[in-house]
Design a protein around this motif. Structure first.
Motif, PDB file in Angstrom:
ATOM      1  N   ARG A 108       2.482   1.650  -3.446  1.00 26.15           N
ATOM      2  CA  ARG A 108       1.561   2.107  -4.479  1.00 26.15           C
ATOM      3  C   ARG A 108       1.237   3.585  -4.318  1.00 26.15           C
ATOM      4  O   ARG A 108       1.340   4.364  -5.268  1.00 26.15           O
ATOM      5  CB  ARG A 108       0.279   1.275  -4.418  1.00 26.15           C
ATOM      6  N   TYR A 109       0.848   3.956  -3.118  1.00 25.90           N
ATOM      7  CA  TYR A 109       0.480   5.355  -2.898  1.00 25.90           C
ATOM      8  C   TYR A 109       1.703   6.257  -2.810  1.00 25.90           C
ATOM      9  O   TYR A 109       1.628   7.438  -3.133  1.00 25.90           O
ATOM     10  CB  TYR A 109      -0.372   5.484  -1.627  1.00 25.90           C
ATOM     11  N   SER A 114       3.848   6.390   8.795  1.00 26.87           N
ATOM     12  CA  SER A 114       2.768   6.742   7.867  1.00 26.87           C
ATOM     13  C   SER A 114       2.493   8.242   7.896  1.00 26.87           C
ATOM     14  O   SER A 114       2.183   8.843   6.861  1.00 26.87           O
ATOM     15  CB  SER A 114       1.506   5.957   8.215  1.00 26.87           C
ATOM     16  N   PHE A 140      -3.895  12.726  -1.548  1.00 28.48           N
ATOM     17  CA  PHE A 140      -3.177  11.466  -1.430  1.00 28.48           C
ATOM     18  C   PHE A 140      -2.659  11.271   0.000  1.00 28.48           C
ATOM     19  O   PHE A 140      -2.723  10.163   0.548  1.00 28.48           O
ATOM     20  CB  PHE A 140      -2.018  11.417  -2.423  1.00 28.48           C
ATOM     21  N   SER A 141      -2.139  12.332   0.602  1.00 27.24           N
ATOM     22  CA  SER A 141      -1.640  12.228   1.980  1.00 27.24           C
ATOM     23  C   SER A 141      -2.770  11.918   2.945  1.00 27.24           C
ATOM     24  O   SER A 141      -2.604  11.146   3.891  1.00 27.24           O
ATOM     25  CB  SER A 141      -0.953  13.538   2.376  1.00 27.24           C
ATOM     26  N   SER A 182       4.287  11.534   3.760  1.00 26.98           N
ATOM     27  CA  SER A 182       4.156  12.668   2.841  1.00 26.98           C
ATOM     28  C   SER A 182       5.436  13.484   2.803  1.00 26.98           C
ATOM     29  O   SER A 182       5.881  13.923   1.737  1.00 26.98           O
ATOM     30  CB  SER A 182       2.981  13.555   3.257  1.00 26.98           C
ATOM     31  N   ARG A 224       2.587   7.535  -6.265  1.00 31.13           N
ATOM     32  CA  ARG A 224       1.663   8.583  -6.694  1.00 31.13           C
ATOM     33  C   ARG A 224       1.904   9.884  -5.938  1.00 31.13           C
ATOM     34  O   ARG A 224       1.856  10.975  -6.521  1.00 31.13           O
ATOM     35  CB  ARG A 224       0.220   8.113  -6.486  1.00 31.13           C
ATOM     36  N   MET A 225       2.139   9.775  -4.636  1.00 34.86           N
ATOM     37  CA  MET A 225       2.408  10.971  -3.843  1.00 34.86           C
ATOM     38  C   MET A 225       3.672  11.669  -4.338  1.00 34.86           C
ATOM     39  O   MET A 225       3.732  12.896  -4.418  1.00 34.86           O
ATOM     40  CB  MET A 225       2.552  10.595  -2.361  1.00 34.86           C
ATOM     41  N   THR A 257       0.831  -1.206   0.000  1.00 34.65           N
ATOM     42  CA  THR A 257       0.000   0.000   0.000  1.00 34.65           C
ATOM     43  C   THR A 257       0.866   1.258   0.000  1.00 34.65           C
ATOM     44  O   THR A 257       0.608   2.209  -0.744  1.00 34.65           O
ATOM     45  CB  THR A 257      -0.928   0.001   1.225  1.00 34.65           C
ATOM     46  N   PHE A 295      -3.758   8.146   2.642  1.00 36.74           N
ATOM     47  CA  PHE A 295      -2.765   7.136   2.991  1.00 36.74           C
ATOM     48  C   PHE A 295      -2.779   6.795   4.483  1.00 36.74           C
ATOM     49  O   PHE A 295      -2.820   5.615   4.857  1.00 36.74           O
ATOM     50  CB  PHE A 295      -1.373   7.617   2.566  1.00 36.74           C
TER      51      PHE A 295
END
Length: 563
Positions: free
Chosen positions: A161-162, A279, A224-225, A283, A165-166, A158, A228
């Motif tokens: 993937r994110y 987590s 996105f942040s 960001s 994109r971030m 996860t 997540f």
């Protein structure tokens, strides 16, 4: 399930550790009958630390701050292995915007420094904590721990993937910041042009559009942040639910005690804390990664023009410059600007280049300075290929005076001594007098300490040009290049500049580029160029007798004399 919870409660009460009331007080020696009695000991320890403890903490913070700042500071450090911007060739700057480079070395570096200073120590600590707790949990209950750790690959996938994109969204944010910086730099540096065409509203509209692009990019990255962290929290809560259910089942079977299950839940919370903090930091990590990519794109750039490993210092004798079959094209061009160009500049003499715009005159001068390297052929000084000597030693021997005078924001003194920082006061004044600059400098409010403003905006065109000539005289080069040095001056200023130029050119190998033929009539050799080739050469009188391109240009500029 209810029975299991009952057993957990009973065993929890049964295994609670008792407080030993007979332990002696660490200070007074009397038995401690409650936790209240421990407070004087803690207070005493704090009082014994006193100012010395505070001082130690301050020193530790300073040391950590210095250590954390060093990686980002090295990005600005003009020492190898990171090549500084100043050592990159002009071709690099031709392909990039100033505002973008400024954004990379300020905004992006600060973003990376924020990550290094605020996140690195926490990541290392959390990694050690995670490994230690996971190892202990494996010892306590390997079956449950293995099943629980199976969730972490899901978290990793996860995050991957994110995270990608971030990273892309944060890169777009930084690109929009660079676009805003570039536009702002262009607008402020050409504010007189903006004012002259009443383009304030137009420029404001462009900046508003760029600001909107930056806002939209920030909103996308924030979305996105925001998604997540809750996803990671959801997976962690799923792990806690699994431990609670599985632990209750084992407690019902008698494989685990209630205290063990409660302790295991506590360890799980400790295990999840590093994941939760990471987590939250994700960001910042991805934003810093995007900044790092942009920084390294620039810092890893290899200059097209660089010193050879065995390059030596240039030692000039006479100062003869020779172009030998030189061809050159810019990286953005599909055709050559110079075609098999052959020319010799006699030592101590003045050679003039004339011709139409775009004929390659300024390009030839830039090749002598080695701003660019010739595509084919070579340029020599006193028989030595300029690629075999260091760029610094070559340019110390050459001074260039151009139509577009470059003055730095500082005092007259700082600009005059820029090419020779250690010059004495007498040398500086003598150079200013030889360039006919001393009289107007003396009339300035603070004389040689007067601030000239950015690009010399507080001086007239003639004054800036005379300062440029004085700066060249003070550097005392062996080779002089004049690139349209009098093209935009009035008659009175031109006469003063011409007198100063005679002093500057005397006894030096000189290359003069001019459109106004009146400024080159006294040259020892006049070379007429068209489309990167030499079409005529000789003295003024010889070229007038030959006719051809030179005479045509002369008659266009002086029709009355031609008649």
């Amino acid at each position: 399930m209810a029975a299991a919870f009952g057993r957990l409660a009973v065993h929890g009460r049964r295994r609670r550790p008792a407080i030993r009331h007979s332990e002696a007080h660490p200070v007074c020696g009397r038995p401690c009958h409650s936790r209240q009695a421990l407070r004087p000991a803690a207070a005493d320890r704090r009082s014994r630390l006193g100012d010395g403890g505070a001082a130690r903490r301050i020193r530790l913070y300073q040391q950590l701050h210095v250590q954390q700042s060093r990686p980002a500071d090295r990005l600005r450090d003009p020492q190898p292995p990171v090549p500084p911007f100043a050592e990159l060739d002009l071709g690099f700057y031709d392909r990039r915007r100033t505002g973008d480079l400024m954004s990379r070395m300020t905004s992006d570096v600060n973003q990376l420094q924020q990550m290094v200073s605020s996140g690195t120590m926490g990541i290392l600590t959390d990694a050690v904590t995670f490994i230690a707790i996971a190892g202990y949990m494996l010892l306590e209950n390997a079956q449950m721990t293995v099943a629980l750790l199976a969730l972490f690959p899901v978290m990793f996938l996860t995050a991957r993937r994110y995270g990608g994109r971030m990273r892309r969204t944060f890169r777009r944010v930084q690109e929009t910041v660079a676009e805003m910086s570039s536009h702002l730099q262009d607008t402020l540096s050409s504010i007189r042009l903006v004012k002259s065409f009443s383009a304030e509203e137009r420029e404001s509209a462009v900046f508003a559009r760029l600001s909107a692009d930056n806002r939209d990019a920030n909103l996308r990255s924030t979305r996105f942040s925001a998604i997540f962290s809750p996803m990671i929290d959801l997976l962690q809560y799923a792990g806690m639910a699994f431990v609670l259910a599985f632990g209750s089942w084992q407690a019902m079977r008698g494989d685990m005690t209630a205290g063990s299950v409660i302790a295991y839940l506590s360890y799980l919370r400790l295990l999840q804390n590093p994941v939760r903090r990471f987590s939250r930091l994700m960001s910042t990590v991805q934003q810093s990664a995007a900044a790092y990519d942009r920084i390294m794109e620039t810092m890893s750039a290899v200059p097209d023009v660089k010193d050879r490993p065995d390059a030596s210092e240039l030692r000039l004798a006479g100062g003869e410059i020779a172009f030998e079959q030189v061809s050159f094209r810019y990286s953005s061009s599909s055709s050559d600007v110079l075609h098999e160009f052959n020319l010799t500049l006699a030592p101590g003499k003045t050679t003039a280049l004339v011709g139409s715009s775009g004929a390659g005159k300024t390009t030839a001068a830039h090749l002598v300075m080695r701003y660019y390297d010739a595509t084919r052929g070579r340029i020599t000084i006193d028989g030595t290929d300029i690629r075999d000597v260091t760029q610094a030693s070559l340019r110390r021997q050459i001074a260039i005076v151009s139509q577009d005078v470059m003055l730095r924001n500082g005092s007259v003194r700082a600009n005059l001594t820029y090419g020779k920082p250690g010059a004495a006061e007498e040398e500086m004044i003598s150079a200013a007098q030889a360039a006919y600059a001393h009289p107007f400098i003396e009339e300035l409010p603070d004389g040689y300490d007067t601030e000239v403003g950015e690009r010399g905006v507080r001086l007239s065109g003639g004054q800036k040009q005379r300062l440029s000539i004085a700066r060249a005289l003070l550097a005392d080069p062996k080779v002089i290049i004049l690139d349209e040095a009098t093209a935009s001056l009035d008659t009175e200023s031109e006469q003063l500049i011409q007198a100063a130029l005679e002093t500057l050119l005397s006894g030096r190998t000189s290359l003069v580029i001019a459109h106004r033929l009146s400024t080159v009539r006294r040259a020892d050799l006049i070379v007429v160029m068209e489309q990167g080739r030499i079409v005529q050469s000789g003295t003024h009188e010889e070229l007038m007798e030959q006719g051809g391109r030179y005479r045509h240009l002369y008659e266009l500029q002086f029709p009355q004399q031609a008649g």
